[in-house]
Design a protein around this motif. Sequence first.
Motif, PDB file in Angstrom:
ATOM      1  N   ALA A 129     -20.190  33.034  22.840  1.00 61.86           N
ATOM      2  CA  ALA A 129     -19.432  31.977  23.490  1.00 61.86           C
ATOM      3  C   ALA A 129     -18.296  31.470  22.608  1.00 61.86           C
ATOM      4  O   ALA A 129     -17.340  30.900  23.097  1.00 61.86           O
ATOM      5  N   GLU A 130     -18.400  31.648  21.278  1.00 60.94           N
ATOM      6  CA  GLU A 130     -17.376  31.138  20.377  1.00 60.94           C
ATOM      7  C   GLU A 130     -16.132  32.019  20.304  1.00 60.94           C
ATOM      8  O   GLU A 130     -15.125  31.605  19.760  1.00 60.94           O
ATOM      9  N   GLU A 131     -16.201  33.243  20.768  1.00 56.48           N
ATOM     10  CA  GLU A 131     -15.056  34.134  20.653  1.00 56.48           C
ATOM     11  C   GLU A 131     -13.973  33.714  21.645  1.00 56.48           C
ATOM     12  O   GLU A 131     -14.210  33.671  22.846  1.00 56.48           O
ATOM     13  N   PRO A 132     -12.783  33.392  21.138  1.00 55.09           N
ATOM     14  CA  PRO A 132     -11.719  32.882  22.003  1.00 55.09           C
ATOM     15  C   PRO A 132     -11.167  33.948  22.950  1.00 55.09           C
ATOM     16  O   PRO A 132     -11.123  35.124  22.620  1.00 55.09           O
ATOM     17  N   ARG A 133     -10.732  33.459  24.109  1.00 59.81           N
ATOM     18  CA  ARG A 133     -10.180  34.341  25.135  1.00 59.81           C
ATOM     19  C   ARG A 133      -9.177  33.529  25.954  1.00 59.81           C
ATOM     20  O   ARG A 133      -9.433  32.381  26.273  1.00 59.81           O
TER      21      ARG A 133
ATOM     22  N   ARG B 245       1.597  33.115  21.017  1.00 57.10           N
ATOM     23  CA  ARG B 245       1.747  32.181  19.888  1.00 57.10           C
ATOM     24  C   ARG B 245       0.734  31.039  20.010  1.00 57.10           C
ATOM     25  O   ARG B 245       0.113  30.656  19.022  1.00 57.10           O
ATOM     26  N   HIS B 246       0.575  30.512  21.210  1.00 58.13           N
ATOM     27  CA  HIS B 246      -0.399  29.440  21.432  1.00 58.13           C
ATOM     28  C   HIS B 246      -1.815  29.929  21.119  1.00 58.13           C
ATOM     29  O   HIS B 246      -2.585  29.247  20.443  1.00 58.13           O
ATOM     30  N   PHE B 247      -2.154  31.115  21.592  1.00 64.95           N
ATOM     31  CA  PHE B 247      -3.480  31.687  21.352  1.00 64.95           C
ATOM     32  C   PHE B 247      -3.741  31.836  19.859  1.00 64.95           C
ATOM     33  O   PHE B 247      -4.820  31.504  19.368  1.00 64.95           O
ATOM     34  N   THR B 248      -2.749  32.317  19.121  1.00 66.82           N
ATOM     35  CA  THR B 248      -2.959  32.517  17.686  1.00 66.82           C
ATOM     36  C   THR B 248      -3.130  31.190  16.944  1.00 66.82           C
ATOM     37  O   THR B 248      -3.807  31.147  15.921  1.00 66.82           O
ATOM     38  N   THR B 249      -2.536  30.115  17.463  1.00 63.07           N
ATOM     39  CA  THR B 249      -2.739  28.816  16.811  1.00 63.07           C
ATOM     40  C   THR B 249      -4.133  28.271  17.087  1.00 63.07           C
ATOM     41  O   THR B 249      -4.638  27.452  16.316  1.00 63.07           O
ATOM     42  N   LEU B 250      -4.757  28.707  18.182  1.00 56.60           N
ATOM     43  CA  LEU B 250      -6.098  28.237  18.528  1.00 56.60           C
ATOM     44  C   LEU B 250      -7.202  29.003  17.814  1.00 56.60           C
ATOM     45  O   LEU B 250      -8.353  28.582  17.820  1.00 56.60           O
ATOM     46  N   THR B 251      -6.857  30.133  17.227  1.00 56.74           N
ATOM     47  CA  THR B 251      -7.869  30.963  16.573  1.00 56.74           C
ATOM     48  C   THR B 251      -7.642  30.958  15.069  1.00 56.74           C
ATOM     49  O   THR B 251      -6.570  30.594  14.592  1.00 56.74           O
ATOM     50  N   ASP B 252      -8.631  31.385  14.343  1.00 56.48           N
ATOM     51  CA  ASP B 252      -8.462  31.522  12.895  1.00 56.48           C
ATOM     52  C   ASP B 252      -8.299  32.987  12.504  1.00 56.48           C
ATOM     53  O   ASP B 252      -8.520  33.361  11.368  1.00 56.48           O
ATOM     54  N   PHE B 253      -7.885  33.809  13.454  1.00 57.63           N
ATOM     55  CA  PHE B 253      -7.683  35.226  13.188  1.00 57.63           C
ATOM     56  C   PHE B 253      -6.501  35.378  12.240  1.00 57.63           C
ATOM     57  O   PHE B 253      -5.386  34.963  12.562  1.00 57.63           O
TER      58      PHE B 253
ATOM     59  N   VAL C 145      -2.882  39.430  32.046  1.00 56.28           N
ATOM     60  CA  VAL C 145      -2.902  39.589  30.595  1.00 56.28           C
ATOM     61  C   VAL C 145      -4.091  38.829  30.036  1.00 56.28           C
ATOM     62  O   VAL C 145      -4.409  37.728  30.505  1.00 56.28           O
ATOM     63  N   GLU C 146      -4.735  39.428  29.042  1.00 55.39           N
ATOM     64  CA  GLU C 146      -5.839  38.750  28.362  1.00 55.39           C
ATOM     65  C   GLU C 146      -5.712  38.982  26.872  1.00 55.39           C
ATOM     66  O   GLU C 146      -5.555  40.111  26.415  1.00 55.39           O
ATOM     67  N   TYR C 147      -5.767  37.884  26.123  1.00 56.16           N
ATOM     68  CA  TYR C 147      -5.845  37.931  24.665  1.00 56.16           C
ATOM     69  C   TYR C 147      -7.253  37.508  24.296  1.00 56.16           C
ATOM     70  O   TYR C 147      -7.763  36.519  24.815  1.00 56.16           O
ATOM     71  N   SER C 148      -7.882  38.237  23.393  1.00 59.36           N
ATOM     72  CA  SER C 148      -9.224  37.849  22.958  1.00 59.36           C
ATOM     73  C   SER C 148      -9.459  38.311  21.528  1.00 59.36           C
ATOM     74  O   SER C 148      -8.778  39.202  21.021  1.00 59.36           O
ATOM     75  N   ILE C 149     -10.420  37.655  20.903  1.00 61.25           N
ATOM     76  CA  ILE C 149     -10.897  38.054  19.588  1.00 61.25           C
ATOM     77  C   ILE C 149     -12.323  38.539  19.797  1.00 61.25           C
ATOM     78  O   ILE C 149     -13.153  37.818  20.348  1.00 61.25           O
ATOM     79  N   GLU C 150     -12.575  39.762  19.408  1.00 66.75           N
ATOM     80  CA  GLU C 150     -13.915  40.333  19.538  1.00 66.75           C
ATOM     81  C   GLU C 150     -14.294  40.914  18.186  1.00 66.75           C
ATOM     82  O   GLU C 150     -13.726  41.919  17.766  1.00 66.75           O
ATOM     83  N   GLY C 151     -15.227  40.235  17.546  1.00 69.03           N
ATOM     84  CA  GLY C 151     -15.610  40.651  16.200  1.00 69.03           C
ATOM     85  C   GLY C 151     -14.451  40.472  15.258  1.00 69.03           C
ATOM     86  O   GLY C 151     -13.895  39.388  15.119  1.00 69.03           O
ATOM     87  N   HIS C 152     -14.041  41.561  14.628  1.00 72.02           N
ATOM     88  CA  HIS C 152     -12.930  41.518  13.670  1.00 72.02           C
ATOM     89  C   HIS C 152     -11.654  42.102  14.252  1.00 72.02           C
ATOM     90  O   HIS C 152     -10.803  42.586  13.517  1.00 72.02           O
ATOM     91  N   GLN C 153     -11.537  42.073  15.584  1.00 75.30           N
ATOM     92  CA  GLN C 153     -10.359  42.658  16.220  1.00 75.30           C
ATOM     93  C   GLN C 153      -9.740  41.700  17.224  1.00 75.30           C
ATOM     94  O   GLN C 153     -10.438  40.983  17.943  1.00 75.30           O
ATOM     95  N   LEU C 154      -8.416  41.750  17.262  1.00 73.24           N
ATOM     96  CA  LEU C 154      -7.652  41.105  18.315  1.00 73.24           C
ATOM     97  C   LEU C 154      -7.488  42.140  19.418  1.00 73.24           C
ATOM     98  O   LEU C 154      -7.096  43.280  19.142  1.00 73.24           O
TER      99      LEU C 154
ATOM    100  N   ARG D  73      -5.613  47.186  20.409  1.00 71.51           N
ATOM    101  CA  ARG D  73      -6.508  46.569  19.420  1.00 71.51           C
ATOM    102  C   ARG D  73      -5.808  46.491  18.072  1.00 71.51           C
ATOM    103  O   ARG D  73      -5.109  47.414  17.685  1.00 71.51           O
ATOM    104  N   ARG D  74      -6.088  45.387  17.381  1.00 68.30           N
ATOM    105  CA  ARG D  74      -5.523  45.220  16.039  1.00 68.30           C
ATOM    106  C   ARG D  74      -6.555  44.511  15.169  1.00 68.30           C
ATOM    107  O   ARG D  74      -7.075  43.466  15.534  1.00 68.30           O
ATOM    108  N   SER D  75      -6.845  45.114  14.026  1.00 65.93           N
ATOM    109  CA  SER D  75      -7.716  44.490  13.041  1.00 65.93           C
ATOM    110  C   SER D  75      -6.878  43.540  12.202  1.00 65.93           C
ATOM    111  O   SER D  75      -5.661  43.509  12.290  1.00 65.93           O
ATOM    112  N   ARG D  76      -7.546  42.830  11.360  1.00 65.48           N
ATOM    113  CA  ARG D  76      -6.844  41.880  10.494  1.00 65.48           C
ATOM    114  C   ARG D  76      -5.879  42.607   9.574  1.00 65.48           C
ATOM    115  O   ARG D  76      -6.102  43.739   9.193  1.00 65.48           O
TER     116      ARG D  76
END
Length: 157
Positions: A3-7, A27-35, A80-89, A145-148
């Motif tokens: 449930a904590e993974e942002p989308r 840009r908004h999504f990236t400010t909401l995440t700590d990725f 369009v969907e942006y999400s963080i899943e594990g260690h990937q955007l 997909r993009r890793s850190r």
Amino acid sequence: MSAEEPRLRFQIRARYEELRLLRERFRHFTTLTDFPLGESGADEILLALDEAATNILRHGYQVPSPEAEVGETFPGIVDVEYSIEGHQLLIRIWDDGVPREEESFESLPPRTPGESGMGLEIMRHIMDELSFERTEEGRNLLVMRRSRGDSDWSKLE
């Protein structure tokens, strides 16, 4: 997915003028995440996102150019969907444009310009993984997909 993974999921009209919404919402999504993308990583991904969306409009929906858009009509919707899943955007983009065969997407060899440029090659260098499929509903789905960390896209020759 926990449930904590942002989308963030949204729709835009298939118009060039709406591509700014993709950028703003990313840009908004990236400010909401700590990725940890960093400024250059976020800019790189925005470039890949612009390339992908422009290709969908130009080739999938056959919108000729921003200058050709007149009036309030538009050919379709882009989800369009942006999400963080594990260690990937993950960036998922669905459209109802002209079907593209999975083989044609995968068969373009590296460093080979596509129909009008190097967009796919740039996307391949920026993102860790690209995949394309036709969904059961008959929609086109592009997953990027993009890793850190930063990519090496600027090393394109």
